[in-house]
Scaffold this motif. Structure first.
Motif, PDB file in Angstrom:
ATOM      1  N   ILE A   1     -54.331  17.483 -11.397  1.00  0.00           N
ATOM      2  CA  ILE A   1     -55.374  16.535 -11.792  1.00  0.00           C
ATOM      3  C   ILE A   1     -56.639  17.261 -12.249  1.00  0.00           C
ATOM      4  CG2 ILE A   1     -56.736  14.567 -11.020  1.00  0.00           C
ATOM      5  CD1 ILE A   1     -53.929  13.775 -10.910  1.00  0.00           C
TER       6      ILE A   1
ATOM      7  N   ILE B   1     -59.161   7.858 -18.014  1.00  0.00           N
ATOM      8  CA  ILE B   1     -58.875   9.289 -18.091  1.00  0.00           C
ATOM      9  C   ILE B   1     -57.378   9.543 -18.060  1.00  0.00           C
ATOM     10  CG2 ILE B   1     -59.183  11.505 -16.939  1.00  0.00           C
ATOM     11  CD1 ILE B   1     -61.930  10.561 -16.103  1.00  0.00           C
ATOM     12  N   SER B   2     -56.680   8.927 -17.118  1.00  0.00           N
ATOM     13  CA  SER B   2     -55.232   9.105 -17.081  1.00  0.00           C
ATOM     14  C   SER B   2     -54.566   7.819 -16.612  1.00  0.00           C
ATOM     15  CB  SER B   2     -54.877  10.260 -16.149  1.00  0.00           C
ATOM     16  OG  SER B   2     -53.486  10.322 -15.999  1.00  0.00           O
ATOM     17  N   GLN B   3     -53.485   7.451 -17.294  1.00  0.00           N
ATOM     18  CA  GLN B   3     -52.863   6.146 -17.069  1.00  0.00           C
ATOM     19  C   GLN B   3     -52.131   6.040 -15.740  1.00  0.00           C
ATOM     20  OE1 GLN B   3     -52.462   3.253 -18.909  1.00  0.00           O
ATOM     21  NE2 GLN B   3     -54.076   3.869 -20.314  1.00  0.00           N
ATOM     22  N   ASN B   4     -51.415   7.082 -15.377  1.00  0.00           N
ATOM     23  CA  ASN B   4     -50.507   6.907 -14.236  1.00  0.00           C
ATOM     24  C   ASN B   4     -50.633   8.037 -13.223  1.00  0.00           C
ATOM     25  OD1 ASN B   4     -49.572   8.598 -16.153  1.00  0.00           O
ATOM     26  ND2 ASN B   4     -47.432   8.055 -15.925  1.00  0.00           N
ATOM     27  N   ILE B   5     -51.749   8.068 -12.525  1.00  0.00           N
ATOM     28  CA  ILE B   5     -51.890   9.056 -11.467  1.00  0.00           C
ATOM     29  C   ILE B   5     -51.194   8.508 -10.226  1.00  0.00           C
ATOM     30  CG2 ILE B   5     -53.521  10.319 -10.020  1.00  0.00           C
ATOM     31  CD1 ILE B   5     -55.533  10.051 -12.289  1.00  0.00           C
ATOM     32  N   PRO B   6     -50.186   9.214  -9.716  1.00  0.00           N
ATOM     33  CA  PRO B   6     -49.442   8.653  -8.591  1.00  0.00           C
ATOM     34  C   PRO B   6     -50.209   8.649  -7.274  1.00  0.00           C
ATOM     35  CG  PRO B   6     -48.408  10.684  -9.393  1.00  0.00           C
ATOM     36  CD  PRO B   6     -49.621  10.471 -10.204  1.00  0.00           C
TER      37      PRO B   6
ATOM     38  N   LEU C   1     -56.328  18.511 -15.664  1.00  0.00           N
ATOM     39  CA  LEU C   1     -56.418  17.410 -16.630  1.00  0.00           C
ATOM     40  C   LEU C   1     -57.871  16.991 -16.826  1.00  0.00           C
ATOM     41  CD1 LEU C   1     -54.065  15.588 -17.975  1.00  0.00           C
ATOM     42  CD2 LEU C   1     -55.175  13.821 -16.647  1.00  0.00           C
TER      43      LEU C   1
END
Lengths: 354, 308
Positions: free
Chosen positions: B259, B219-224, B262
């Motif tokens: 998030i 879903i998302s590459q770089n969730i901190p 997104l």
């Protein structure tokens, strides 16, 4: 080969050094975003999640307006708070809006891993050369440093000019000339000339003027539109406005003693810009400023966590602090009323009436 | 000496670990009661107005404990591993509590977890044991026992989720931070309502598989933030097995604001509903939204929309 048209959202006057970085350093065309207006904010708010912090909305508005102006590559930086994830969502929103542009998020690169940083810069222009960036960076840094110094001088003295608006004119002129400078030497020469000019302007400054410190969240404090030009409003009343937060102080200077200074109030690092806020708040309090103004955008967690600390500083050092929270509202009236009341209060304190 | 543990924030994540540690050292502790209106009112009094609901609840719990125990346990957790950052609320929590209750006589006890500065969990607990007057070996042993307990609990919870996934019926994945989902005042009513509507609610905060970190990349590459990464990973992992997703968030949660948007934009199937908890009394509004959401899923499943 046509050059990429790159754009980066507004942050105060920093589009000037950024333009240099992109045009000379990365060899791309730079589209300066149209100045932020109410329309920018409305556009941005329309396409943003509703309880996000205000900088996201401003950036969003900037992006949409620059796309209309012809940009085909948008850049977003990384940061230490929510800012780090801005790029991912903004690129999705812009894609959903149907714009066919490249979106580059620099937060994918980490400072601790220079290779990743290089790769993300390389994304902006695959044909870039490290040599070019290497030779441009020092110029950009000097530009930022000198414009920060000029801005700082204007902020502190703008309220005491004999003919209002002269300092600002010199500053604007400086910014225009700065765009045309070529080398580090040029920048330094221009800075010297400007400071000489600024010092010649007659000032009517009392011996013991009212001093107010401004602290707060990174974007809101540096972008005048997002804080309703609070610094100018203050200066108009004949106040020395002191602000430490700018790119020079936060990015180029490292202060190892900060942790020690604030130890009385905070044991640990509280995240993002909150340490700057606490440290500077404490400095203003110790130097016996007449008041502090704390600005932030709605929902900024690090600044919110710093607020109880500021309340304690305010109580311990008996210094008044005014807290402002900005969102996407556009009316100045409420802010002006609060500012006036604050000004009256510090005037009365100064005069010994309170 | 009695140690007070506020029933808020990471208590819902580390309940077993904390209790197990104090139990093994033979230290008496007092856990604040389940969140109720009174606790929220206390929190509202002390928190900054626009702070997130969860932090208001937490401060309420801390205030409840102040007079009833000798020390309040407020750990400072800055990161879980090198790429496991959390919302800035958690690194600031210790100082936030100290400064908020500066007027009152409050003594805090804490452990510090900050991988960037080489403060891992085990040394943190050993230091905590030292503060409590226990020897190094004793605290380390207590920590290891407690950690084992936590791991066992996570495996059991994971099994339960897997069982629930195999059941027949309308399965709704409820995602959100553990401290919102399992707080009796905030998230639990949603679960009860969902059960009443004859569905199987599955809590994403109870999924602890390692796979979900990898799955989140779909879903998302770089969730901190590590908590959000786990939740997004859970959605990606179970996407095909569930009939609906409910995103629960406390107003105005920083990480969730990005998030959730997104997720809403990138997940089109199954349907997603975002519920924002703002601590207002009365659940009628939420009930209506849940009912209509479930109805839509049912109609869709029965092919009702194709018939018209």
């Amino acid at each position: 080969m046509t050059k990429y048209k790159v754009s980066f959202p507004h942050l105060g006057n920093y589009y000037v050094p950024l333009e240099r970085l992109f045009t000379r350093g990365l060899d791309v065309e730079y589209v300066v975003p149209p100045a932020i207006t109410k329309k920018t904010l409305e556009l941005g708010s329309l396409h943003s999640p509703d309880y996000i912090c205000a900088p996201f909305k401003f950036n969003m508005g900037n992006y949409i307006e620059t796309i209309e102006k012809g940009a085909d590559t948008l850049v977003q930086t990384g940061g230490v708070c929510r800012l780090r994830y801005y790029g991912e969502l903004q690129s999705q929103i812009i894609k959903d809006l149907g714009h066919d542009v490249r979106f580059i998020t620099l937060s994918r690169g980490a400072l601790s891993k220079p290779v990743t940083l290089y790769q993300s810069f390389k994304e902006i222009n695959p044909a870039m050369s490290v040599k070019q960036i290497g030779s441009t960076l020092p110029v950009v840094m000097t530009m930022i440093e000198s414009m920060d110094k000029v801005e700082d001088f204007v902020r502190k003295n703008s309220g005491f000019q004999k003919a209002p608006g002269v300092l600002e004119t010199v500053q604007e002129d400086f910014m225009q000339r700065l765009r045309r400078t070529d080398s580090k030497k040029d920048v330094k020469k221009l800075y010297k000339k400007t400071t000489d000019h600024l010092l010649e302007i007659p000032l009517d400054k009392p011996k013991n003027p009212i001093r107010v410190g401004v602290i707060g969240e990174y974007y809101t404090i540096m972008e005048p539109f997002s804080n309703h030009d609070i610094e100018k409003e203050l200066a108009k009343k004949g106040i020395v406005v002191d602000r430490w937060v700018n790119l020079t102080n936060t990015l180029f200077r490292k202060d190892w003693k900060r942790k020690k200074r604030v130890r009385r109030y905070t044991k640990y690092f509280m995240g993002a810009t909150s340490m700057f806020t606490v440290d500077q708040g404490l400095r203003f309090a110790k130097q016996k400023y007449d008041g502090i103004i704390h600005v932030k955008s709605f929902g900024c967690t690090p600044e919110m966590d710093a607020m109880p600390v500021l309340q304690n500083i305010s109580r311990d050092y008996k210094i008044p602090i005014l807290y402002f929270t900005f969102d996407s509202q556009t009316s100045d009236t409420g802010i002006q009323t609060r500012l006036e009341a604050f000004y009256d209060m510090i005037m009365m304190r100064k005069g010994g009436l309170l | 000496m009695v140690i007070g543990i506020p029933r808020g924030f990471l208590y819902y994540k580390h309940e077993t670990l904390w209790k197990g540690f104090f139990d093994a050292l033979g230290i008496t502790y007092l856990i604040s009661p389940k969140t109720n209106q009174e606790i929220l009112d206390r929190g509202n009094e002390f928190a900054i107005d626009e702070a997130c609901l969860s932090s208001k609840v937490y401060l309420g719990h801390v205030h409840w404990l102040i007079e009833k125990c000798d020390k309040v346990f407020v750990p400072r957790i800055s990161s879980y591993g090198m790429d496991g950052e959390v919302c800035t609320k958690f690194p600031a929590l210790f100082d936030l509590v100290t400064n908020t209750f500066a007027d009152q006589e409050i003594e805090l006890i804490h452990y510090n977890m900050d991988f960037r500065n080489a403060d891992a969990e085990a040394p943190g607990f050993v230091k905590l044991g030292k503060l409590l007057g226990k020897s190094r070996t004793k605290s380390l042993r207590a920590y290891l026992i407690a950690k084992q307990g936590e791991k066992t609990q996570q495996i059991l919870e994971g099994n339960k989720v897997r069982e629930a996934m195999e059941q027949n019926g309308l399965k709704i994945l409820v995602t959100g931070h553990a401290y919102n989902l399992h707080d009796p005042y905030l998230g639990t009513p949603v679960f009860e309502m969902l059960k009443k509507l004859d569905t199987i609610p599955i809590s994403a905060a109870r999924v602890h598989d390692k796979e979900i970190h990898r799955a989140s990349h779909q879903i998302s590459q770089n969730i901190p933030w590590v908590f959000n990464r786990e939740l997004v990973g859970t959605i990606a992992h179970y996407q095909r097995k569930i009939d609906g997703i409910i995103l629960i968030t406390a107003f105005p949660c920083g990480p969730d604001s990005l998030i959730n948007e997104l997720v809403l934009r990138r997940i089109k199937n199954p349907p997603v509903l975002q519920l924002i908890l703002d601590g207002q009394e009365g659940t009628a509004g939420m009930e209506t939204r849940l009912e209509s959401f479930i109805d839509i899923i049912r109609f869709k499943k029965e092919g009702y929309y194709d018939k018209i």
